[in-house]
Write a protein that holds these residues in place. Sequence first.
Motif, PDB file in Angstrom:
ATOM      1  N   MET A   1       0.963  -1.201  -0.056  1.00 47.69           N
ATOM      2  CA  MET A   1      -0.046   0.084  -0.047  1.00 47.69           C
ATOM      3  C   MET A   1       0.852   1.199  -0.087  1.00 47.69           C
ATOM      4  O   MET A   1       2.126   1.243   0.534  1.00 47.69           O
ATOM      5  N   SER A   2       0.292   2.478  -0.633  1.00 48.82           N
ATOM      6  CA  SER A   2       1.109   3.468  -0.711  1.00 48.82           C
ATOM      7  C   SER A   2       0.336   4.618  -0.432  1.00 48.82           C
ATOM      8  O   SER A   2      -0.992   4.246  -0.232  1.00 48.82           O
ATOM      9  N   TYR A   3       0.675   5.977  -0.461  1.00 46.41           N
ATOM     10  CA  TYR A   3       0.135   7.012  -0.020  1.00 46.41           C
ATOM     11  C   TYR A   3       0.072   8.209  -0.976  1.00 46.41           C
ATOM     12  O   TYR A   3       1.122   8.339  -1.384  1.00 46.41           O
ATOM     13  N   LYS A   4      -0.694   8.987  -1.365  1.00 46.85           N
ATOM     14  CA  LYS A   4      -0.793  10.255  -2.011  1.00 46.85           C
ATOM     15  C   LYS A   4      -1.415  11.358  -1.296  1.00 46.85           C
ATOM     16  O   LYS A   4      -2.410  11.056  -0.531  1.00 46.85           O
ATOM     17  N   TYR A   5      -1.134  12.533  -1.718  1.00 41.22           N
ATOM     18  CA  TYR A   5      -1.909  13.643  -1.042  1.00 41.22           C
ATOM     19  C   TYR A   5      -2.549  14.697  -2.206  1.00 41.22           C
ATOM     20  O   TYR A   5      -1.697  14.713  -3.377  1.00 41.22           O
ATOM     21  N   GLY A   6      -3.492  15.238  -1.756  1.00 39.17           N
ATOM     22  CA  GLY A   6      -4.314  16.092  -2.727  1.00 39.17           C
ATOM     23  C   GLY A   6      -4.550  17.430  -2.125  1.00 39.17           C
ATOM     24  O   GLY A   6      -4.808  17.535  -0.770  1.00 39.17           O
ATOM     25  N   MET A   7      -4.290  18.692  -2.423  1.00 36.95           N
ATOM     26  CA  MET A   7      -4.431  19.667  -1.920  1.00 36.95           C
ATOM     27  C   MET A   7      -5.948  20.362  -2.301  1.00 36.95           C
ATOM     28  O   MET A   7      -6.416  20.127  -3.322  1.00 36.95           O
ATOM     29  N   ILE A   8      -6.373  20.813  -1.080  1.00 37.76           N
ATOM     30  CA  ILE A   8      -7.954  21.489  -1.425  1.00 37.76           C
ATOM     31  C   ILE A   8      -7.806  23.159  -1.488  1.00 37.76           C
ATOM     32  O   ILE A   8      -7.501  23.726  -0.356  1.00 37.76           O
ATOM     33  N   LEU A   9      -8.239  23.556  -2.848  1.00 31.79           N
ATOM     34  CA  LEU A   9      -8.190  25.030  -2.912  1.00 31.79           C
ATOM     35  C   LEU A   9      -9.425  25.454  -2.620  1.00 31.79           C
ATOM     36  O   LEU A   9     -10.532  24.934  -2.602  1.00 31.79           O
ATOM     37  N   LYS A  10      -9.518  26.845  -2.238  1.00 32.69           N
ATOM     38  CA  LYS A  10     -10.643  27.514  -1.951  1.00 32.69           C
ATOM     39  C   LYS A  10     -11.870  27.439  -3.074  1.00 32.69           C
ATOM     40  O   LYS A  10     -11.257  27.609  -4.205  1.00 32.69           O
ATOM     41  N   GLY A  11     -12.986  26.876  -2.660  1.00 34.70           N
ATOM     42  CA  GLY A  11     -14.002  26.655  -3.600  1.00 34.70           C
ATOM     43  C   GLY A  11     -14.267  25.433  -4.245  1.00 34.70           C
ATOM     44  O   GLY A  11     -14.857  25.004  -4.981  1.00 34.70           O
ATOM     45  N   GLN A  12     -12.951  24.325  -3.778  1.00 32.43           N
ATOM     46  CA  GLN A  12     -12.984  22.945  -4.385  1.00 32.43           C
ATOM     47  C   GLN A  12     -13.688  22.284  -3.283  1.00 32.43           C
ATOM     48  O   GLN A  12     -13.483  22.428  -2.491  1.00 32.43           O
ATOM     49  N   ALA A  13     -14.436  21.386  -3.702  1.00 32.68           N
ATOM     50  CA  ALA A  13     -15.223  20.436  -3.031  1.00 32.68           C
ATOM     51  C   ALA A  13     -14.209  19.201  -2.693  1.00 32.68           C
ATOM     52  O   ALA A  13     -14.273  18.397  -1.810  1.00 32.68           O
ATOM     53  N   GLU A  14     -13.202  18.793  -3.838  1.00 33.75           N
ATOM     54  CA  GLU A  14     -12.294  17.812  -3.829  1.00 33.75           C
ATOM     55  C   GLU A  14     -10.984  17.972  -3.935  1.00 33.75           C
ATOM     56  O   GLU A  14     -10.700  18.921  -4.529  1.00 33.75           O
ATOM     57  N   PRO A  15      -9.971  17.360  -3.269  1.00 37.97           N
ATOM     58  CA  PRO A  15      -8.659  17.572  -3.538  1.00 37.97           C
ATOM     59  C   PRO A  15      -8.036  17.304  -4.864  1.00 37.97           C
ATOM     60  O   PRO A  15      -8.770  16.432  -5.596  1.00 37.97           O
ATOM     61  N   SER A  16      -7.031  18.103  -5.435  1.00 40.84           N
ATOM     62  CA  SER A  16      -6.447  17.868  -6.724  1.00 40.84           C
ATOM     63  C   SER A  16      -5.077  17.156  -6.274  1.00 40.84           C
ATOM     64  O   SER A  16      -4.446  17.702  -5.399  1.00 40.84           O
ATOM     65  N   PHE A  17      -5.003  16.176  -6.918  1.00 43.37           N
ATOM     66  CA  PHE A  17      -3.890  15.096  -6.795  1.00 43.37           C
ATOM     67  C   PHE A  17      -2.833  15.242  -7.912  1.00 43.37           C
ATOM     68  O   PHE A  17      -3.208  15.568  -9.281  1.00 43.37           O
ATOM     69  N   ASN A  18      -1.498  14.957  -7.684  1.00 46.65           N
ATOM     70  CA  ASN A  18      -0.499  15.068  -8.701  1.00 46.65           C
ATOM     71  C   ASN A  18       0.181  13.586  -8.699  1.00 46.65           C
ATOM     72  O   ASN A  18      -0.540  12.623  -8.203  1.00 46.65           O
ATOM     73  N   LYS A  19       1.070  13.281  -9.243  1.00 46.45           N
ATOM     74  CA  LYS A  19       1.730  11.952  -9.503  1.00 46.45           C
ATOM     75  C   LYS A  19       2.492  11.496  -8.267  1.00 46.45           C
ATOM     76  O   LYS A  19       2.930  10.223  -8.530  1.00 46.45           O
ATOM     77  N   VAL A  20       2.612  12.576  -7.297  1.00 50.45           N
ATOM     78  CA  VAL A  20       3.545  12.107  -6.234  1.00 50.45           C
ATOM     79  C   VAL A  20       2.819  10.769  -5.380  1.00 50.45           C
ATOM     80  O   VAL A  20       1.729  10.967  -5.096  1.00 50.45           O
ATOM     81  N   VAL A  21       3.534   9.781  -5.366  1.00 52.38           N
ATOM     82  CA  VAL A  21       2.980   8.545  -4.411  1.00 52.38           C
ATOM     83  C   VAL A  21       4.194   8.679  -3.351  1.00 52.38           C
ATOM     84  O   VAL A  21       5.478   7.909  -3.760  1.00 52.38           O
ATOM     85  N   LEU A  22       3.789   8.056  -2.135  1.00 51.22           N
ATOM     86  CA  LEU A  22       4.872   7.805  -1.019  1.00 51.22           C
ATOM     87  C   LEU A  22       4.350   6.560  -0.459  1.00 51.22           C
ATOM     88  O   LEU A  22       3.399   6.146  -0.356  1.00 51.22           O
ATOM     89  N   ALA A  23       5.634   6.139   0.336  1.00 45.35           N
ATOM     90  CA  ALA A  23       5.529   4.994   1.148  1.00 45.35           C
ATOM     91  C   ALA A  23       4.474   4.978   2.392  1.00 45.35           C
ATOM     92  O   ALA A  23       3.910   3.926   2.602  1.00 45.35           O
ATOM     93  N   THR A  24       4.499   6.088   3.042  1.00 49.38           N
ATOM     94  CA  THR A  24       3.760   5.924   4.180  1.00 49.38           C
ATOM     95  C   THR A  24       2.999   7.349   4.404  1.00 49.38           C
ATOM     96  O   THR A  24       2.949   8.200   3.641  1.00 49.38           O
ATOM     97  N   HIS A  25       2.017   6.941   5.349  1.00 50.45           N
ATOM     98  CA  HIS A  25       0.864   8.134   5.630  1.00 50.45           C
ATOM     99  C   HIS A  25       1.537   9.454   6.098  1.00 50.45           C
ATOM    100  O   HIS A  25       1.351  10.502   5.633  1.00 50.45           O
ATOM    101  N   GLU A  26       2.587   9.145   6.765  1.00 50.59           N
ATOM    102  CA  GLU A  26       3.412  10.313   7.593  1.00 50.59           C
ATOM    103  C   GLU A  26       4.203  11.064   6.365  1.00 50.59           C
ATOM    104  O   GLU A  26       4.047  12.143   6.721  1.00 50.59           O
TER     105      GLU A  26
END
Length: 72
Positions: A1-26
Amino acid sequence: MSYKYGMILKGQAEPSFNKVVLATHEEADDAARELMSRWFAPITGWKVVESDNPVNYTFDWDKGLQSIEENQ
């Protein structure tokens, strides 16, 4: 399992993700926190989610975000 993060901009209901995938939640949470500290966009938060994609980046506070492919 891996993790990715998405940034939530003002006015957006859902986060925007990019190609970055990391090994841990931390790692994903720290990378999002560091990115948010540099952006001037109106970010309201971020979200870390599980991913089935292969890990392609590492993150630590001293070196920042680093591509695994570039380090091989």
